[in-house]
Write an enzyme that holds these catalytic residues in place. Structure first.
Site, PDB file in Angstrom:
ATOM      1  N   GLY A  64       0.842  -1.207   0.000  1.00 58.66           N
ATOM      2  CA  GLY A  64       0.000   0.000   0.000  1.00 58.66           C
ATOM      3  C   GLY A  64       0.867   1.242   0.000  1.00 58.66           C
ATOM      4  O   GLY A  64       2.048   1.178  -0.324  1.00 58.66           O
ATOM      5  N   ASN A  65       0.288   2.371   0.343  1.00 65.53           N
ATOM      6  CA  ASN A  65       1.084   3.601   0.446  1.00 65.53           C
ATOM      7  C   ASN A  65       0.459   4.520   1.500  1.00 65.53           C
ATOM      8  O   ASN A  65      -0.520   4.155   2.140  1.00 65.53           O
ATOM      9  CB  ASN A  65       1.200   4.288  -0.919  1.00 65.53           C
ATOM     10  CG  ASN A  65      -0.162   4.650  -1.476  1.00 65.53           C
ATOM     11  OD1 ASN A  65      -0.881   5.455  -0.900  1.00 65.53           O
ATOM     12  ND2 ASN A  65      -0.551   4.019  -2.591  1.00 65.53           N
TER      13      ASN A  65
END
Ligand code: PMT
Length: 401
Positions: A211-212
């Site tokens: 993810g980020n």
């Protein structure tokens, strides 16, 4: 009539002017508004729940709990309202509002409200001019609330001066003018705006993902602002802690880039403006392990495959849509942003650089530059709500060309 269909939450506090609220409720209801009334415990000394609920056609709440044991949710009441009116607002209630002294249902509801708040003070003339009242009214205005000034005349004490609550007609006109002006400012009325927001999560196994850091704040601010301007908003968001309670915003929650792509194309033909503020993962694991990956070897090699480029696909299939991309860069910022504008067939791109302090992920602020093929505009560091306004002002200026 612009007041028709609006939801008006009236909070009555304990002053003799409370009797005038009957006329106000009748006026609002006649004009087609929905009226919900809450009262402070002291207000019940001046008006009855029965007379108020007969006119408002809804139960009146004075406490967090009703006699039948149900909870009166101040949050629900607050989020329901298009506007909240505190009338009459006594010196005591005003002081509690501005200082956050949350000891009754009215104050808890007020503190949960996201809608515009109108205050119609009513008190004796010396109380009205007292420095503490003046300061509290100034504070209320600094919060963005609208104070409907008290009028002059004979007061309940027998004294003559300023302190009488504004007449119901004045209060009603103030609120009606507010709704009218809101309608005039609805520069995106009739438009459908699709916004992507937040991160995407690409599963590795049942417990892990790639993810980020995107919080979704930028995208949610854009959705709120587009809605305020009258647009119908389709907000497609990856996993975030953001919430939105706005009847013009349709929130669709997705997890991965592929899900985001599919959701965008459910609506793509029907939208006028597309704004891609999501931080979409460029790659996803080739295989998603069925069971949790065990910690056996020193090294673990993951094979990643390219995710679909959602915005590029939107650009390829563009017919009438006005497309706005974001570019999150760390180097060669302007060059990369202009490259994405071309490559993805966009009308406009918003550049934010992680090299600018306070810009990009997670922060409540952002610092942007906007590019079209012929224009460039640079903005200062601002709250994401203000940045959303700048972006939509720019979009509107382009649509007018
Ligand atoms: O959510 P916040 O914490 O408020 O942070 C906001 C933000 C930093 C995420 C936002 O302002 C932002 O910059 N969003 C775009 C982030 C990004 O992925 O940029 P990019 O330069 O990698 O992508 C360019 C554009 O293509 C973006 O509009 C992106 O949404 C889109 N894209 C990218 C990859 C992909 N597979 N599909 C896409 O649609």
């Amino acid at each position: 009539m612009s007041i028709s269909g609006k939801k008006i939450l009236i909070a009555i506090s304990g002053g003799i002017a409370a009797y005038k609220i009957h006329f106000l409720i009748r006026d609002f209801v006649k004009k087609g508004a929905e009226v919900q009334v809450i009262m402070t415990p002291d207000a019940e000394q001046f008006v009855t729940k029965l007379s108020i609920s007969t006119l408002s056609k809804k139960p009146v709440y004075t406490d967090f709990y009703s006699d039948n044991g149900t909870w009166n949710s101040h949050v629900e009441l607050a989020l329901w309202a298009d506007v909240m009116l505190v009338a009459p607002c006594t010196a005591n209630t005003l002081s509690k509002m501005v200082h956050g002294m949350c000891d009754n249902l009215v104050i808890a509801t007020y503190m949960s409200a996201k809608c515009p708040v109108f205050i119609a003070p009513a008190m004796d003339l010396d109380m009205y001019v007292h420095p503490s009242t003046r300061k509290n009214l100034e504070m209320a205005e600094s919060f963005g609330h609208v104070v409907i000034p008290a009028e002059s005349g004979e007061l309940a004490s027998g004294l003559i001066g300023q302190g009488r609550m504004a007449e119901p007609e004045t209060i009603s006109n103030t609120i009606e003018n507010f709704f009218n002006s809101q309608q005039e400012a609805q520069t995106l009325r009739g438009k459908v705006v699709l916004i992507t927001a937040g991160p995407t999560y690409e599963a590795l196994d049942p417990v892990r993902f790639i993810g980020n850091h995107s919080s979704g704040k930028m995208g949610f601010s854009l959705a709120e602002e587009a809605s305020k301007r009258g647009a119908k908003v389709i907000l497609i968001s990856g996993p975030t802690a953001q919430t939105i309670n706005d009847k013009n915003v349709e929130l669709h929650k997705i997890t991965s880039a592929k899900e985001m792509l599919a959701k965008v194309f459910e609506f793509y033909d029907t939208i006028d403006i597309g704004i891609a503020s999501a931080a979409v993962a460029d790659y996803a694991p080739k295989e998603v392990a069925k069971e949790k990956i065990k910690k056996n070897d020193e090294n673990l090699t993951l094979e990643l495959v390219k995710n679909p480029d959602i915005l590029k696909t939107m650009g390829e299939k563009k017919t009438h849509q006005f497309l706005v991309g974001f570019a999150l860069e760390t180097q060669n910022e302007e060059e990369n942003a202009k490259g994405k504008l071309e490559k993805k067939n966009l009308d406009m791109i918003v550049l934010n650089s992680l090299r600018d302090e306070g810009a990009g992920f997670k922060n409540d602020t952002n610092k942007i530059k906007i590019f079209t093929r012929t224009e460039k505009k640079e903005f200062d560091l601002k709250s994401k709500d203000e940045v959303a306004k700048d972006i939509l002002n720019f979009v509107e200026s382009q649509l007018l060309k």
